[in-house]
Design a protein around this motif. Sequence first.
Motif, PDB file in Angstrom:
ATOM      1  N   HIS A  11       0.773  -1.250  -0.121  1.00 30.52           N
ATOM      2  CA  HIS A  11      -0.092  -0.024  -0.270  1.00 30.52           C
ATOM      3  C   HIS A  11       0.895   1.194  -0.121  1.00 30.52           C
ATOM      4  O   HIS A  11       2.056   1.374   0.841  1.00 30.52           O
ATOM      5  CB  HIS A  11      -1.004   0.104   1.180  1.00 30.52           C
ATOM      6  CG  HIS A  11      -1.269   1.452   1.331  1.00 30.52           C
ATOM      7  ND1 HIS A  11      -2.457   2.000   0.706  1.00 30.52           N
ATOM      8  CD2 HIS A  11      -1.148   2.489   2.356  1.00 30.52           C
ATOM      9  CE1 HIS A  11      -2.591   3.304   1.228  1.00 30.52           C
ATOM     10  NE2 HIS A  11      -1.853   3.478   2.293  1.00 30.52           N
ATOM     11  N   SER A  13      -0.308   5.475  -0.440  1.00 28.99           N
ATOM     12  CA  SER A  13      -1.272   6.644  -0.909  1.00 28.99           C
ATOM     13  C   SER A  13      -1.188   7.208  -2.439  1.00 28.99           C
ATOM     14  O   SER A  13       0.282   7.478  -2.694  1.00 28.99           O
ATOM     15  CB  SER A  13      -1.423   7.774  -0.125  1.00 28.99           C
ATOM     16  OG  SER A  13      -2.032   7.282   1.093  1.00 28.99           O
ATOM     17  N   ARG A  15      -2.016  10.226  -4.962  1.00 29.43           N
ATOM     18  CA  ARG A  15      -2.696  11.430  -5.001  1.00 29.43           C
ATOM     19  C   ARG A  15      -2.767  12.383  -6.256  1.00 29.43           C
ATOM     20  O   ARG A  15      -3.185  13.124  -6.733  1.00 29.43           O
ATOM     21  CB  ARG A  15      -2.053  12.419  -4.068  1.00 29.43           C
ATOM     22  CG  ARG A  15      -1.834  12.034  -2.494  1.00 29.43           C
ATOM     23  CD  ARG A  15      -1.110  12.846  -1.620  1.00 29.43           C
ATOM     24  NE  ARG A  15      -1.358  12.301  -0.137  1.00 29.43           N
ATOM     25  CZ  ARG A  15      -0.475  11.616   0.304  1.00 29.43           C
ATOM     26  NH1 ARG A  15       0.292  10.829  -0.385  1.00 29.43           N
ATOM     27  NH2 ARG A  15      -0.808  11.473   1.478  1.00 29.43           N
ATOM     28  N   LYS A 170       5.886   3.692   1.959  1.00 27.88           N
ATOM     29  CA  LYS A 170       6.535   4.577   3.122  1.00 27.88           C
ATOM     30  C   LYS A 170       7.006   3.685   4.436  1.00 27.88           C
ATOM     31  O   LYS A 170       6.297   2.620   4.815  1.00 27.88           O
ATOM     32  CB  LYS A 170       5.669   5.613   3.699  1.00 27.88           C
ATOM     33  CG  LYS A 170       5.412   6.947   3.140  1.00 27.88           C
ATOM     34  CD  LYS A 170       4.782   8.015   3.984  1.00 27.88           C
ATOM     35  CE  LYS A 170       4.331   9.059   2.826  1.00 27.88           C
ATOM     36  NZ  LYS A 170       3.161   9.727   3.474  1.00 27.88           N
TER      37      LYS A 170
HETATM   38  C1  LIG Z   1      -7.968   9.212   8.481  1.00 31.50           C
HETATM   39  C2  LIG Z   1      -6.801   9.692   7.308  1.00 31.50           C
HETATM   40  C3  LIG Z   1      -6.903  10.854   6.850  1.00 31.50           C
HETATM   41  C4  LIG Z   1      -5.999  11.210   6.032  1.00 31.50           C
HETATM   42  N1  LIG Z   1      -6.052  12.626   5.449  1.00 31.50           N
HETATM   43  C5  LIG Z   1      -5.305  13.130   4.581  1.00 31.50           C
HETATM   44  C6  LIG Z   1      -5.400  14.122   3.802  1.00 31.50           C
HETATM   45  O1  LIG Z   1      -6.337  15.024   4.160  1.00 31.50           O
HETATM   46  N2  LIG Z   1      -4.431  14.393   2.787  1.00 31.50           N
HETATM   47  C7  LIG Z   1      -3.589  13.800   2.379  1.00 31.50           C
HETATM   48  O2  LIG Z   1      -2.712  13.819   1.486  1.00 31.50           O
HETATM   49  N3  LIG Z   1      -3.486  12.514   2.998  1.00 31.50           N
HETATM   50  C8  LIG Z   1      -4.323  12.069   4.082  1.00 31.50           C
HETATM   51  N4  LIG Z   1      -4.033  10.839   4.580  1.00 31.50           N
HETATM   52  C9  LIG Z   1      -2.809   9.811   4.131  1.00 31.50           C
HETATM   53  C10 LIG Z   1      -1.719   9.711   4.740  1.00 31.50           C
HETATM   54  O3  LIG Z   1      -0.935  10.955   4.760  1.00 31.50           O
HETATM   55  C11 LIG Z   1      -0.948   8.421   4.687  1.00 31.50           C
HETATM   56  O4  LIG Z   1      -1.619   7.308   4.654  1.00 31.50           O
HETATM   57  C12 LIG Z   1       0.218   8.506   5.436  1.00 31.50           C
HETATM   58  O5  LIG Z   1       1.098   9.437   5.110  1.00 31.50           O
HETATM   59  C13 LIG Z   1       0.967   7.007   5.156  1.00 31.50           C
HETATM   60  O6  LIG Z   1       1.351   6.986   3.662  1.00 31.50           O
HETATM   61  P1  LIG Z   1       0.814   5.739   2.739  1.00 31.50           P
HETATM   62  O7  LIG Z   1      -0.590   5.780   2.867  1.00 31.50           O
HETATM   63  O8  LIG Z   1       1.470   6.170   1.269  1.00 31.50           O
HETATM   64  O9  LIG Z   1       1.311   4.683   3.355  1.00 31.50           O
HETATM   65  C14 LIG Z   1      -4.980  10.354   5.537  1.00 31.50           C
HETATM   66  C15 LIG Z   1      -4.993   8.929   5.993  1.00 31.50           C
HETATM   67  C16 LIG Z   1      -5.543   8.611   6.817  1.00 31.50           C
HETATM   68  C17 LIG Z   1      -5.804   7.309   7.380  1.00 31.50           C
END
Ligand SMILES: Cc1cc2nc3c(=O)[nH]c(=O)nc-3n(C[C@H](O)[C@H](O)[C@H](O)COP(=O)(O)O)c2cc1C
Length: 237
Positions: A11, A13, A15, A170
């Motif tokens: 996993h 994220s 964007r 990450k």
């Molecule tokens: C409840 C929740 C809210 C989040 N809100 C944001 C957000 O508003 N903007 C964003 O860019 N990422 C957001 N994230 C993503 C996190 O930043 C990201 O999951 C974290 O940095 C770990 O990175 P990865 O998911 O790539 O492993 C959110 C994650 C969670 C679980």
Amino acid sequence: MNESIKLMMAHSSVRRFKDESIPDEDLQKILEAAGAASSWKNFQSYSIIVVRSEEKKRALCELTPQPAIIQADTILLFVGDHNRASKAAELHSATFDAKGTENLLISSVDAALAGQNAMLAAESLGYGGVFIGMIRHSALAVAEIFNLPDYTYPVFCIALGVPNQNFPVKPRLALDTFVFQEEYKEQTVDTIEAHDAIQTEYAGARQTELWSERLVNQFKETEQPETKAVLEKNKLL
Ligand SMILES: Cc1cc2nc3c(=O)[nH]c(=O)nc-3n(C[C@H](O)[C@H](O)[C@H](O)COP(=O)(O)O)c2cc1C
């Protein structure tokens, strides 16, 4: 490692998305997977609003200016929801009081489990996405745009689409700093410093602040007022 665990460990994220849409049948599977998550007493105290129109995405992006929102093919807005419970109370002519922190935990945890199922299902089908919790900073306006009634509140949304970026996974905290045997083991600043070093190595030139500085920024001020305001308005606090 089996395929399910491999998927979880891969996993990351996403964007930025390609200008391609998610076919309805795939979206259907993602939503069904979301609904399959465990929930408190099987109440499913959440709802999901599927947002695909440019108009609504633009409105959401104006409130929460994150490119993922406008680029995503689909936004899933996860709503903490005790409104259906109020209808059960109506059915049984029972009194109904949904106010309180326990009820908020019930609906927020249910929404989070469904959200994670949706994310994993989407990733298993080759899509990518990101949770966006920052929408809560405009919770009142979000509630208005999406017509959220009493006993509901926005928890987070997930922006989904065909990935147009591919970051390496990450790093996470070392297992022994968040998994304890038999009892809680409070950590020292050494843990924080060690994880800062790991995050810094990962981020390289992209890093603008230490991981611990982001933590500090989150907790140095009183919390943003919008979440509480929407909860009070919709009779949950
Ligand atoms: C409840 C929740 C809210 C989040 N809100 C944001 C957000 O508003 N903007 C964003 O860019 N990422 C957001 N994230 C993503 C996190 O930043 C990201 O999951 C974290 O940095 C770990 O990175 P990865 O998911 O790539 O492993 C959110 C994650 C969670 C679980």
